[in-house]
Design a protein around this motif. Structure first.
Motif, PDB file in Angstrom:
ATOM      1  N   LEU A  90      12.096 -36.408 -24.391  1.00  0.00           N
ATOM      2  CA  LEU A  90      13.516 -36.061 -24.363  1.00  0.00           C
ATOM      3  C   LEU A  90      13.905 -35.376 -23.061  1.00  0.00           C
ATOM      4  CD1 LEU A  90      14.069 -34.785 -28.023  1.00  0.00           C
ATOM      5  CD2 LEU A  90      15.081 -36.828 -26.979  1.00  0.00           C
ATOM      6  N   ARG A  91      12.966 -34.621 -22.482  1.00  0.00           N
ATOM      7  CA  ARG A  91      13.244 -33.940 -21.206  1.00  0.00           C
ATOM      8  C   ARG A  91      13.099 -34.882 -20.011  1.00  0.00           C
ATOM      9  NH1 ARG A  91      12.333 -28.336 -21.232  1.00  0.00           N
ATOM     10  NH2 ARG A  91      12.660 -28.471 -18.974  1.00  0.00           N
ATOM     11  N   GLY A  92      12.705 -36.121 -20.252  1.00  0.00           N
ATOM     12  CA  GLY A  92      12.589 -37.097 -19.172  1.00  0.00           C
ATOM     13  C   GLY A  92      11.426 -36.862 -18.236  1.00  0.00           C
ATOM     14  N   GLU A  93      10.322 -36.261 -18.742  1.00  0.00           N
ATOM     15  CA  GLU A  93       9.194 -35.940 -17.881  1.00  0.00           C
ATOM     16  C   GLU A  93       8.032 -36.925 -18.021  1.00  0.00           C
ATOM     17  OE1 GLU A  93       8.103 -31.842 -18.191  1.00  0.00           O
ATOM     18  OE2 GLU A  93      10.113 -31.131 -17.681  1.00  0.00           O
ATOM     19  N   TRP A  94       8.271 -38.047 -18.727  1.00  0.00           N
ATOM     20  CA  TRP A  94       7.219 -39.056 -18.851  1.00  0.00           C
ATOM     21  C   TRP A  94       6.791 -39.607 -17.490  1.00  0.00           C
ATOM     22  CZ3 TRP A  94       3.370 -40.927 -21.386  1.00  0.00           C
ATOM     23  CH2 TRP A  94       2.894 -42.210 -21.110  1.00  0.00           C
ATOM     24  N   PRO A  95       7.714 -39.902 -16.530  1.00  0.00           N
ATOM     25  CA  PRO A  95       7.277 -40.403 -15.221  1.00  0.00           C
ATOM     26  C   PRO A  95       6.307 -39.449 -14.514  1.00  0.00           C
ATOM     27  CG  PRO A  95       9.628 -40.751 -15.488  1.00  0.00           C
ATOM     28  CD  PRO A  95       9.194 -39.905 -16.645  1.00  0.00           C
ATOM     29  N   ALA A  96       6.529 -38.149 -14.647  1.00  0.00           N
ATOM     30  CA  ALA A  96       5.632 -37.177 -14.005  1.00  0.00           C
ATOM     31  C   ALA A  96       4.237 -37.246 -14.604  1.00  0.00           C
ATOM     32  CB  ALA A  96       6.199 -35.769 -14.149  1.00  0.00           C
ATOM     33  N   LEU A  97       4.159 -37.373 -15.934  1.00  0.00           N
ATOM     34  CA  LEU A  97       2.852 -37.483 -16.583  1.00  0.00           C
ATOM     35  C   LEU A  97       2.169 -38.788 -16.198  1.00  0.00           C
ATOM     36  CD1 LEU A  97       0.646 -36.604 -18.508  1.00  0.00           C
ATOM     37  CD2 LEU A  97       2.040 -37.427 -20.412  1.00  0.00           C
ATOM     38  N   ARG A  98       2.923 -39.878 -16.182  1.00  0.00           N
ATOM     39  CA  ARG A  98       2.349 -41.182 -15.845  1.00  0.00           C
ATOM     40  C   ARG A  98       1.819 -41.194 -14.416  1.00  0.00           C
ATOM     41  NH1 ARG A  98       6.501 -45.858 -16.519  1.00  0.00           N
ATOM     42  NH2 ARG A  98       7.331 -44.777 -14.681  1.00  0.00           N
ATOM     43  N   ALA A  99       2.505 -40.496 -13.512  1.00  0.00           N
ATOM     44  CA  ALA A  99       2.078 -40.473 -12.110  1.00  0.00           C
ATOM     45  C   ALA A  99       0.804 -39.654 -11.900  1.00  0.00           C
ATOM     46  CB  ALA A  99       3.204 -39.925 -11.236  1.00  0.00           C
ATOM     47  N   HIS A 100       0.546 -38.706 -12.777  1.00  0.00           N
ATOM     48  CA  HIS A 100      -0.617 -37.819 -12.598  1.00  0.00           C
ATOM     49  C   HIS A 100      -1.523 -37.811 -13.833  1.00  0.00           C
ATOM     50  CE1 HIS A 100       2.693 -36.201 -10.045  1.00  0.00           C
ATOM     51  NE2 HIS A 100       1.735 -36.080  -9.151  1.00  0.00           N
ATOM     52  N   TRP A 101      -1.586 -38.906 -14.546  1.00  0.00           N
ATOM     53  CA  TRP A 101      -2.248 -38.895 -15.844  1.00  0.00           C
ATOM     54  C   TRP A 101      -3.745 -38.603 -15.766  1.00  0.00           C
ATOM     55  CZ3 TRP A 101      -6.088 -42.354 -17.240  1.00  0.00           C
ATOM     56  CH2 TRP A 101      -6.246 -43.491 -16.434  1.00  0.00           C
ATOM     57  N   ARG A 102      -4.410 -39.031 -14.706  1.00  0.00           N
ATOM     58  CA  ARG A 102      -5.859 -38.800 -14.636  1.00  0.00           C
ATOM     59  C   ARG A 102      -6.214 -37.306 -14.578  1.00  0.00           C
ATOM     60  NH1 ARG A 102      -5.272 -43.503 -11.602  1.00  0.00           N
ATOM     61  NH2 ARG A 102      -6.491 -45.280 -12.355  1.00  0.00           N
ATOM     62  N   PRO A 103      -5.701 -36.550 -13.583  1.00  0.00           N
ATOM     63  CA  PRO A 103      -6.048 -35.114 -13.567  1.00  0.00           C
ATOM     64  C   PRO A 103      -5.501 -34.349 -14.766  1.00  0.00           C
ATOM     65  CG  PRO A 103      -4.386 -35.602 -11.893  1.00  0.00           C
ATOM     66  CD  PRO A 103      -4.868 -36.910 -12.408  1.00  0.00           C
ATOM     67  N   VAL A 104      -4.335 -34.778 -15.288  1.00  0.00           N
ATOM     68  CA  VAL A 104      -3.759 -34.064 -16.430  1.00  0.00           C
ATOM     69  C   VAL A 104      -4.628 -34.250 -17.672  1.00  0.00           C
ATOM     70  CG1 VAL A 104      -1.805 -33.968 -18.013  1.00  0.00           C
ATOM     71  CG2 VAL A 104      -1.390 -34.107 -15.571  1.00  0.00           C
ATOM     72  N   LEU A 105      -5.043 -35.493 -17.944  1.00  0.00           N
ATOM     73  CA  LEU A 105      -5.897 -35.727 -19.112  1.00  0.00           C
ATOM     74  C   LEU A 105      -7.243 -35.019 -18.965  1.00  0.00           C
ATOM     75  CD1 LEU A 105      -5.343 -39.498 -20.055  1.00  0.00           C
ATOM     76  CD2 LEU A 105      -4.206 -37.481 -20.955  1.00  0.00           C
ATOM     77  N   PHE A 106      -7.795 -35.033 -17.750  1.00  0.00           N
ATOM     78  CA  PHE A 106      -9.081 -34.360 -17.544  1.00  0.00           C
ATOM     79  C   PHE A 106      -8.953 -32.856 -17.745  1.00  0.00           C
ATOM     80  CE2 PHE A 106     -12.260 -32.259 -14.853  1.00  0.00           C
ATOM     81  CZ  PHE A 106     -13.408 -32.785 -15.410  1.00  0.00           C
ATOM     82  N   SER A 107      -7.815 -32.298 -17.318  1.00  0.00           N
ATOM     83  CA  SER A 107      -7.621 -30.854 -17.512  1.00  0.00           C
ATOM     84  C   SER A 107      -7.646 -30.497 -18.992  1.00  0.00           C
ATOM     85  CB  SER A 107      -6.304 -30.392 -16.881  1.00  0.00           C
ATOM     86  OG  SER A 107      -5.190 -30.761 -17.661  1.00  0.00           O
ATOM     87  N   GLY A 108      -7.227 -31.451 -19.849  1.00  0.00           N
ATOM     88  CA  GLY A 108      -7.279 -31.195 -21.284  1.00  0.00           C
ATOM     89  C   GLY A 108      -8.694 -31.003 -21.806  1.00  0.00           C
TER      90      GLY A 108
END
Length: 326
Positions: A86-104
């Protein structure tokens, strides 16, 4: 992410200003960020993370450590995902999905499972106190990896905070429900989880600068949920846990994970990883209170004195006192 653009070759074309490398290099200026810009979120985060140890105990005693951690991150991901969309932040996650998922994995899956194990074998307040070693690990990792300077005052604050933690741990030995090696493995689990937090804080500063906090929090929960999916299924309890345990894990997921992680990544971006992770110096104070109120865990004068040392160390290490004029 933050260093890649600067390695582009500089040919004779004078139009090279199209590079957007200077933006990520704004990270060092976190030292001059006004305290009141991040202090309120810092205090709220300490309160929420202190409560997480109570909810972990209530959940892990019925679900088991790994399913508690797996359910926690899965529910948090389900809560955060629609908010992020809803906040429109999906493009940001898609652009950085590798480091973001690994940080999890290093910031959620591993430490959540380790702490869920620990609170079954020691008082929740003691587990949160051992978690306060995370800023020490975080400062050392930031120094070795990011070249983050440890000033004399910050070093004194870190040592002070860690001394308060050590005094509390040595005086009030962990009363393990199983006795023997269970207490020592619980201590080891807490320290390994704290080290994982320390690595994750610098990883976020190195690779996730500029990624919106909501996208980072959501993506890291998805990464943690994927990492814990198979172990959670394999170790799921045979008997269905009672409603109280489900509610405890739900509170753990929504309050102590979803909301808390948005605050945590915001503090990393505004105040830096070393200050953000120093919240674990304050979390034991609230955790000890929760343990006393709801689990009848004792609070002694020694605990109060050590808590004062820990708070003093936090204030020094984060610049709340003794900071130079910005």
């Amino acid at each position: 992410m933050s260093r890649f653009a600067s390695t582009m070759p500089s040919t004779t074309t004078p139009q090279a200003p199209a590079q957007t490398a200077p933006r990520p290099t704004a990270a060092p200026s976190t030292a001059s960020v006004p305290v009141m810009r991040w202090l309120p979120e810092f205090v709220v985060l300490a309160i929420l993370w202190g409560a997480s140890f109570l909810f972990m105990r209530l959940g892990a005693s019925q679900f088991g450590p790994v399913p508690t951690a797996g359910l926690r991150v899965a529910l948090a991901a389900l809560f955060l995902l629609p908010v992020m969309l809803l906040r429109g932040e999906w493009p940001a996650l898609r652009a950085h999905w590798r480091p973001v998922l690994f940080s999890g994995l290093i910031n959620s899956a591993i430490p959540f499972a380790l702490f869920s194990y620990a609170v079954v074998h020691m008082p929740t307040g003691m587990a949160s106190v051992l978690n306060a070693a995370a800023p020490l690990f975080g400062a050392l990792v930031a120094w070795l990896w990011l070249g983050d300077r440890i000033t004399p005052l910050r070093a004194i604050g870190l040592l002070m905070g860690f001394a308060g933690v050590a005094l509390l741990a040595l005086h009030d030995r962990p009363a393990s429900t199983g006795g023997g090696w269970a207490a020592y493995t619980a201590i080891g689990a807490c320290l390994c989880a704290s080290l994982s937090y320390g690595i994750a804080a610098s990883f976020a500063k190195r690779y996730l600068v500029g990624v919106p906090p909501l996208a980072t929090a959501t993506g890291s929960m998805i990464g943690a949920a994927l990492g814990l999916l198979l172990p959670t299924i394999a170790l799921w309890p045979v008997q269905t846990p009672p409603l109280s345990s489900w509610l405890a894990v739900a509170a753990l997921a929504l309050l102590c994970t979803s909301i808390a992680y948005i605050l945590y990544f915001r503090i990393i971006q505004t105040a830096g990883p070393s200050r953000a992770i120093a919240v674990t110096f304050l979390a034991p104070v609230s955790a000890l209170l929760y343990g006393n109120w709801f689990l009848a865990e004792p609070i002694t004068a020694w605990m109060v004195g050590c808590g004062a040392i820990i708070i003093g160390g936090t204030m020094l290490s984060t610049g709340l006192i003794g900071a130079k004029k910005a």
